[in-house]
Design a protein around this motif. Structure first.
Motif, short mmCIF file in Angstrom:
data_model
loop_
_atom_site.label_atom_id
_atom_site.label_comp_id
_atom_site.label_asym_id
_atom_site.label_seq_id
_atom_site.Cartn_x
_atom_site.Cartn_y
_atom_site.Cartn_z
N SER A 83 -26.56 -34.41 5.49
CA SER A 83 -27.22 -35.50 6.23
C SER A 83 -26.49 -35.72 7.56
CB SER A 83 -27.28 -36.80 5.44
OG SER A 83 -28.12 -36.61 4.33
N ILE A 84 -27.14 -35.23 8.59
CA ILE A 84 -26.49 -35.21 9.91
C ILE A 84 -27.05 -36.35 10.74
CG2 ILE A 84 -25.89 -33.74 11.88
CD1 ILE A 84 -24.81 -32.76 9.12
N GLY A 85 -26.54 -37.55 10.49
CA GLY A 85 -26.95 -38.73 11.24
C GLY A 85 -25.78 -39.28 12.03
N VAL A 121 -26.31 -29.50 6.00
CA VAL A 121 -27.61 -29.65 5.34
C VAL A 121 -28.33 -30.83 5.98
CG1 VAL A 121 -28.81 -30.04 3.16
CG2 VAL A 121 -26.65 -28.77 3.18
N SER A 122 -29.49 -30.56 6.55
CA SER A 122 -30.22 -31.63 7.22
C SER A 122 -31.71 -31.30 7.22
CB SER A 122 -29.75 -31.76 8.67
OG SER A 122 -30.61 -32.63 9.37
N ARG A 123 -32.52 -32.35 7.03
CA ARG A 123 -33.97 -32.17 7.10
C ARG A 123 -34.42 -32.05 8.55
NH1 ARG A 123 -35.36 -37.62 4.65
NH2 ARG A 123 -33.98 -38.04 6.40
N ASN A 124 -33.55 -32.44 9.50
CA ASN A 124 -33.99 -32.52 10.90
C ASN A 124 -33.05 -31.86 11.91
OD1 ASN A 124 -36.22 -34.51 10.37
ND2 ASN A 124 -34.49 -35.65 9.57
N ALA A 125 -31.75 -31.89 11.63
CA ALA A 125 -30.78 -31.53 12.67
C ALA A 125 -30.11 -30.19 12.39
CB ALA A 125 -29.71 -32.62 12.76
N GLU A 167 -19.65 -41.05 1.21
CA GLU A 167 -19.51 -42.11 2.22
C GLU A 167 -19.60 -43.46 1.50
OE1 GLU A 167 -18.90 -43.63 4.83
OE2 GLU A 167 -18.56 -42.09 6.31
N LYS A 168 -19.17 -44.51 2.16
CA LYS A 168 -19.33 -45.83 1.60
C LYS A 168 -20.71 -46.38 1.99
CE LYS A 168 -19.63 -48.67 4.32
NZ LYS A 168 -20.54 -49.03 5.49
N PRO A 169 -21.30 -47.27 1.25
CA PRO A 169 -21.05 -47.60 -0.16
C PRO A 169 -21.40 -46.38 -1.01
CG PRO A 169 -22.53 -49.21 0.92
CD PRO A 169 -22.45 -48.03 1.82
N ASP A 183 -33.90 -48.24 9.70
CA ASP A 183 -34.75 -49.05 8.81
C ASP A 183 -34.16 -49.17 7.41
OD1 ASP A 183 -36.63 -49.54 10.77
OD2 ASP A 183 -37.72 -47.67 10.35
N TRP A 184 -33.41 -48.13 6.94
CA TRP A 184 -32.96 -48.13 5.55
C TRP A 184 -32.06 -49.31 5.20
CZ3 TRP A 184 -27.70 -47.92 4.82
CH2 TRP A 184 -26.92 -47.36 5.82
N ILE A 185 -31.32 -49.85 6.19
CA ILE A 185 -30.42 -50.97 5.87
C ILE A 185 -31.19 -52.25 5.55
CG2 ILE A 185 -28.29 -50.24 7.02
CD1 ILE A 185 -29.18 -51.86 9.45
N PHE A 194 -24.16 -56.46 3.96
CA PHE A 194 -23.07 -55.97 3.11
C PHE A 194 -22.73 -54.51 3.40
CE2 PHE A 194 -24.20 -59.74 0.72
CZ PHE A 194 -22.96 -60.22 0.35
N ASP A 195 -23.56 -53.81 4.17
CA ASP A 195 -23.19 -52.43 4.56
C ASP A 195 -21.89 -52.45 5.37
OD1 ASP A 195 -23.95 -49.43 4.89
OD2 ASP A 195 -23.57 -50.15 6.91
N PRO A 196 -21.77 -53.30 6.44
CA PRO A 196 -20.44 -53.48 7.03
C PRO A 196 -19.53 -54.39 6.20
CG PRO A 196 -22.07 -54.73 8.26
CD PRO A 196 -22.83 -53.90 7.27
P1 NAP Z 1 -28.24 -42.78 9.60
O1 NAP Z 1 -27.79 -42.13 10.84
O2 NAP Z 1 -29.38 -43.72 9.66
O3 NAP Z 1 -28.65 -41.72 8.48
C1 NAP Z 1 -27.83 -40.66 8.12
C2 NAP Z 1 -28.67 -39.49 7.71
O4 NAP Z 1 -29.09 -39.63 6.36
C3 NAP Z 1 -29.98 -39.25 8.47
O5 NAP Z 1 -29.73 -38.70 9.74
C4 NAP Z 1 -30.69 -38.33 7.52
O6 NAP Z 1 -30.15 -37.04 7.66
C5 NAP Z 1 -30.27 -38.87 6.17
N1 NAP Z 1 -31.28 -39.75 5.58
C6 NAP Z 1 -31.74 -40.91 6.07
N2 NAP Z 1 -32.68 -41.43 5.24
C7 NAP Z 1 -32.79 -40.56 4.22
C8 NAP Z 1 -33.59 -40.51 3.06
N3 NAP Z 1 -34.46 -41.50 2.78
N4 NAP Z 1 -33.47 -39.47 2.23
C9 NAP Z 1 -32.59 -38.47 2.50
N5 NAP Z 1 -31.80 -38.47 3.61
C10 NAP Z 1 -31.91 -39.50 4.45
O7 NAP Z 1 -27.05 -43.54 8.88
P2 NAP Z 1 -25.49 -43.56 9.16
O8 NAP Z 1 -25.20 -44.67 10.09
O9 NAP Z 1 -25.00 -42.22 9.45
O10 NAP Z 1 -24.96 -44.04 7.72
C11 NAP Z 1 -24.92 -43.19 6.61
C12 NAP Z 1 -23.86 -43.70 5.65
O11 NAP Z 1 -22.61 -43.75 6.37
C13 NAP Z 1 -24.12 -45.11 5.12
O12 NAP Z 1 -23.74 -45.19 3.79
C14 NAP Z 1 -23.23 -45.99 6.01
O13 NAP Z 1 -22.80 -47.16 5.35
C15 NAP Z 1 -22.05 -45.04 6.24
N6 NAP Z 1 -21.28 -45.37 7.44
C16 NAP Z 1 -21.91 -45.57 8.64
C17 NAP Z 1 -21.17 -45.94 9.76
C18 NAP Z 1 -21.80 -46.15 11.11
O14 NAP Z 1 -21.12 -46.57 12.05
N7 NAP Z 1 -23.07 -45.86 11.31
C19 NAP Z 1 -19.78 -46.12 9.65
C20 NAP Z 1 -19.16 -45.85 8.43
C21 NAP Z 1 -19.92 -45.49 7.34
P3 NAP Z 1 -31.00 -35.71 7.92
O15 NAP Z 1 -32.01 -36.05 8.95
O16 NAP Z 1 -29.93 -34.80 8.41
O17 NAP Z 1 -31.59 -35.27 6.62
#
Ligand code: NAP
Length: 307
Positions: free
Chosen positions: A9-11, A34-38, A88-90, A155-157, A166-168
């Motif tokens: 999951s490359i987000g 592994v990514s559906r998009n990236a 990753e957390k949570p 949107d997922w949050i 609670f995510d942060p």
């Molecule tokens: P994000 O960019 O919105 O999503 C991460 C990736 O997850 C997406 O790019 C997608 O990857 C995949 N994904 C999203 N929805 C999905 C679904 N329904 N089914 C399967 N794959 C899905 O989120 P993020 O900010 O990286 O956060 C991801 C995790 O990291 C969370 O648990 C968050 O708490 C934690 N985290 C985030 C941060 C932050 O600053 N953002 C900091 C610390 C920890 P693909 O398109 O590659 O498939």
């Protein structure tokens, strides 16, 4: 030899933190994305985890960066294929699925790391050391940030299982549970849900502290201007203030330590040590507090939220 690693999951967090941390680690090398998009340059790219697991039997670590609500199936497949797993957390959507992953990893003899990146913030270990043996008279956690700035368009949050504020907020709980000399328990909570969302945008949580002194937490996702990630601890022997999510420590108003962010370098170093030792690190305490707050919290409806 560095350990072959797949990032799934490359987000935002994969690009901001995991890829640089792996690139700069002497212990790991990124062999698959592994990514559906990236796509990730320098790694072999796959669109699903099953294909990656069968194509790369020598990839020993699978690091999972998708939102928690959908993480279980990916982790279960990686463990079943005999790979070490970093969450990753949570760590997941529910405590029961996390317990199942722990059981599966034990049965398979692989290392499972339930990561809490904020525990690796620069001043957390010093804060824990300073607090050891002190008489705590009160703890105030203030975690106030701007969701539009940190989670743009995610949107997922806001969907069930996304945990909302609670995510942060779970990061604050991961630090609290690391530095406190004794366990605390959620006593009451008020959760503020926007009228159009499944998850809260703000919360106030009070903990029972058998060690003495109230422990309170305020989470707010509508903070504009200066952002606040503070834990203030009053003790009979002085006042401790941990700021910037654990990066800056002051005692009685005097700065003790402050250092740049190396949280993810710390996580990957810990993962390497776990694999070397044939061990796992699976503390679910921060997630248990979140689940308890959802279980006993009073729900309040507030104004609808739009990005
Ligand atoms: P994000 O960019 O919105 O999503 C991460 C990736 O997850 C997406 O790019 C997608 O990857 C995949 N994904 C999203 N929805 C999905 C679904 N329904 N089914 C399967 N794959 C899905 O989120 P993020 O900010 O990286 O956060 C991801 C995790 O990291 C969370 O648990 C968050 O708490 C934690 N985290 C985030 C941060 C932050 O600053 N953002 C900091 C610390 C920890 P693909 O398109 O590659 O498939």
């Amino acid at each position: 030899m560095p350990i072959n690693t797949a990032l799934v999951s490359i987000g935002k967090i994969a690009r901001d933190q995991h890829i640089p941390a792996i690139e700069n680690s002497p212990d790991f090398t990124l062999t698959a994305a592994v990514s559906r998009n990236a796509k990730v340059e320098g790694a072999q790219n796959f669109v699903d985890i099953e294909t990656m697991l069968s194509a790369q039997p020598d990839t020993q670590l699978v690091s999972l960066c998708m939102p928690p609500a959908v993480r279980f199936d990916y982790a279960a497949k990686a463990i079943a294929a005999g790979r070490h797993v970093m969450l990753e957390k949570p760590p997941g959507a529910t405590l029961s699925e996390c317990h199942e992953l722990i059981r599966m990893a034990e049965a398979k003899g692989v290392s499972l790391f339930v990561t809490w990146h904020s525990r690796y913030a620069a001043a957390v270990a010093d804060a824990k050391e300073w607090l050891a043996g002190k008489q705590i008279t009160g703890v105030e956690i203030t975690w106030k940030e701007d969701v539009r700035l940190w989670h743009p368009g995610q949107d997922w949050i806001w969907q069930a299982g996304g945990m909302g504020v609670f995510d942060p907020g779970i990061n604050a709980l991961s630090v609290l549970t690391e530095i406190m000399p004794n366990a605390v328990f959620v006593k009451s909570a008020v959760l503020e849900f926007p009228a159009n969302c499944d998850t809260p945008i703000a919360a106030q949580v009070a903990f029972h502290n058998p060690g003495g002194g109230p422990v309170n937490m305020v989470l707010d996702w509508l903070q504009e201007g200066p952002q606040t990630w503070d834990i203030a601890v009053e003790t009979a022997q002085g006042a401790m203030l941990l700021q910037h999510g654990g990066a800056k420590l002051s005692i009685d108003g005097v700065l003790q330590s402050e250092a740049p962010d190396r949280e993810y370098a710390g996580l990957y170093a810990r993962m390497a040590a776990l694999i070397e030792a044939g061990a796992s690190d699976t503390d679910l305490t921060p997630m248990t507090h979140v689940a308890d707050a959802f279980a006993i919290g009073r729900r309040k409806e507030v104004e609808a939220f739009y990005f």
